[in-house]
Motif scaffolding. Structure first.
Motif, short mmCIF file in Angstrom:
data_model
loop_
_atom_site.label_atom_id
_atom_site.label_comp_id
_atom_site.label_asym_id
_atom_site.label_seq_id
_atom_site.Cartn_x
_atom_site.Cartn_y
_atom_site.Cartn_z
N TRP A 162 45.34 47.60 50.75
CA TRP A 162 44.12 48.39 50.98
C TRP A 162 43.09 47.63 51.83
CZ3 TRP A 162 42.30 53.23 48.82
CH2 TRP A 162 40.92 53.44 48.92
N ASP A 163 42.71 46.44 51.41
CA ASP A 163 41.68 45.67 52.12
C ASP A 163 42.13 45.32 53.54
OD1 ASP A 163 40.01 45.78 49.92
OD2 ASP A 163 40.65 43.84 49.14
N VAL A 171 41.70 48.34 55.82
CA VAL A 171 40.30 48.54 56.22
C VAL A 171 39.94 47.55 57.33
CG1 VAL A 171 37.91 48.43 55.46
CG2 VAL A 171 39.64 49.47 53.98
N ALA A 172 40.35 46.31 57.16
CA ALA A 172 40.03 45.29 58.16
C ALA A 172 40.67 45.61 59.50
CB ALA A 172 40.49 43.92 57.66
N ARG A 217 38.60 53.44 46.18
CA ARG A 217 39.07 52.18 45.61
C ARG A 217 40.60 52.18 45.58
NH1 ARG A 217 35.34 50.11 40.59
NH2 ARG A 217 33.30 50.64 41.47
N THR A 218 41.17 51.00 45.73
CA THR A 218 42.62 50.88 45.66
C THR A 218 43.12 51.25 44.27
OG1 THR A 218 44.49 49.38 46.00
CG2 THR A 218 42.50 48.44 45.03
#
Length: 536
Positions: free
Chosen positions: A217-218, A221-222, A393-394
């Motif tokens: 997930w993060d 986004v990055a 949220r993941t």
């Protein structure tokens, strides 16, 4: 050799060493030799129908990150479970399914409760299907099942075990092993992908459910922010892999060939990571890609890569691929900023009675806790859910990975049990259509028995709205059986031990939802709603 050491005791020791101490099932006679004197350090989760059992185990495995063990009854139980087994297969959920075969002495005579051609029944919805040739092979079969279920692409496996095998003497089984659960992408091919992405003038990203399952997930986004790329929601997604309230998120991609092609117009490059290209339904003809648009595809599943209708593919763990792309792609600040998704969130000037789905979701958006999990099986209102209740949220959105219904109600149970197993407490909100709820209504018994913090919101529009929408699109008038009058859902839920209420207004829904969040049991809130034409 100890007199107490048997195939059964050795297998339970192996399951302990693998961390498989929760068993989901509905006990049958051919399974009782395995379940007898059930160990105190194991947990048995009873479901009242095998399809519900599979869905509970499915999300339990997704939440805990380890395989779940499912015990079914011979061919009858396996047959009941097949509908939700399809979802687990498409969702790459590691499950170990077992069922009891009749006594070896009787099998040749086709006995009552014999599992005829046992290994063929669950195909093609399992990665591996096996019945040990000898009782002594049962523990090793479990170890191979564990390894096969976990190795990418993860998925369900099946073991048929004759009922007399469990009492056979066995001195022990000590050959434990570990397996890899991630496969790195080809670095040279990935560099080529990175060069094409960097050169793109207006790239689009589509993050599929594999990304969230891989913990990416993060990183997703990055990557989107570094590229300044438009992000679309994958069609018919079963896990959300990107925050749906992010400025780069442009909403769902659509479902049909034409809709998806139209949505991608203007992009010179589409990068699909961790999903199919694409999940299509219904068939509305059009170009698979707009003219002048190219597609790159990254997935950990070779079957998904092979079945793509367009694009160049790369096999590898989606999270690893995204992290490597982050190191190699060029920063995209020179690209024009993508247009944010319009969020009109229009409500009628005066409250409706019955409420409309947007009114229901608008009310829930004001009371949903930030850490709540959504399990959605209100298929005709999923677009409104993204609009009003975006996933941010993941690991907080779950839906079926197949087209069947009857998954969502028990899946909410599996999520809540998985959270409890890992020491996490967060509200689980089941958004369920009244038609879907009937398929697996008995699952709320398990929720009530375990006093799980689930709030089911059942939208009661007295019809299969999604099928009526398809009937219009497919020009199939006069289809019977699409109306559902006379359902008293709250009374049924109370009969299974839940707290249950009927509501008709936004004020009533808000009050009952808040009360449900503090109740020490499962709550079913039945909301009278108007039918909603699905956005196809």
């Amino acid at each position: 050799m100890s007199e107490q050491s048997t195939v059964r005791s050795v297998t339970y020791d192996l399951l302990r060493s693998l961390g498989l101490t929760t068993v989901f099932g509905n006990p049958g006679s051919t399974e009782q030799p395995f379940l007898q004197e059930f160990p105190e350090d194991f947990t048995y989760v009873l479901g009242l129908q095998e399809a519900s059992v599979i869905a509970m185990a499915d999300t339990f495995a997704q939440v805990t990150g380890r395989p779940a063990l499912v015990n079914l009854h011979s061919s009858a139980g396996m047959g009941n479970a097949m509908g939700n087994l399809v979802a687990a297969y498409h969702g790459n959920t590691p499950l170990i399914l077992t069922s009891g075969q009749q006594h070896r002495e009787l099998v040749i005579g086709e006995p009552y409760l014999g599992n005829r051609e046992a290994t063929e029944l669950p195909k093609p919805w399992v990665k591996w299907s096996y019945e040990p040739a000898r009782a002594e092979d049962v523990p090793e079969a479990f170890l191979r099942a564990y390894a096969t279920a976990l190795q990418p692409p993860a998925g369900p496996v099946y073991l048929s075990v004759p009922m007399d095998d469990w009492k056979r003497p066995l001195s022990g089984f000590t050959r434990t092993r570990t397996v890899s659960v991630r496969v790195a992408p080809d670095p040279e091919r990935l560099r080529g992908f990175a060069e094409r992405i960097s050169a793109s003038r207006r790239p689009a990203l589509v993050f599929g459910p594999e990304v969230d399952r891989a913990g990416g997930w993060d990183a997703a986004v990055a990557l989107a922010e570094k590229l300044r790329a438009t992000v679309y929601g994958a069609p018919l997604l079963d896990r959300a892999s990107f925050p749906e309230d992010h400025p780069l998120f442009a909403g769902p991609l659509g479902m049909s060939v034409k809709t998806i092609g139209d949505r991608l117009t203007g992009h010179d490059l589409v990068v699909v990571i961790g999903g199919e290209v694409f999940r299509y339904y219904p068939y509305v003809p059009g170009p698979y890609l707009p003219e002048g648009t190219e597609l790159l595809h990254i997935t950990g599943n070779p079957d998904v890569a092979a079945s793509a209708r367009v694009g160049d593919s790369l096999l590898g763990d989606p999270r690893a691929a995204i992290e490597l792309l982050l190191e190699t792609v060029t920063e995209g600040s020179a690209r024009p900023a993508p247009q944010p998704m319009p969020r009109p969130r229009e409500l009628p000037p005066a409250p409706n009675r019955p409420m409309t789905p947007p009114e229901v979701y608008a009310t829930l958006s004001s009371v949903r806790p930030a850490d709540a999990v959504i399990v959605n099986e209100s298929t005709s209102t999923m677009a409104q859910q993204i609009e009003w209740l975006p996933t941010n949220r993941t690991g907080s959105f779950f839906a079926t990975a197949s087209g069947g219904i009857g998954w969502g109600t028990p899946a909410a149970v599996g999520v809540a049990l998985g959270d409890r197993d890992r020491g996490v407490r967060r509200p689980v909100v089941g958004l369920i259509g009244d038609g879907s709820f009937q398929y697996s209504v008995q699952a709320v018994y398990t929720a009530a028995q375990h006093r799980l913090p689930i709030v089911y919101v059942v939208m009661h529009n007295q019809e299969y709205s999604i099928l009526k929408s398809f009937a219009v699109l497919e020009e199939t008038p006069g289809v019977p059986g699409l109306d559902l009058p006379g359902l008293d859902i709250a009374s049924v839920a109370r009969g299974f031990g839940c707290r249950a209420v009927d509501v008709e207004t936004a004020g009533d829904l808000e009050r009952e939802f808040k009360s449900a969040l503090t109740a020490d049991t499962t709550t079913v809130i039945v909301v009278a709603t108007q039918p909603q034409k699905a956005m196809l």
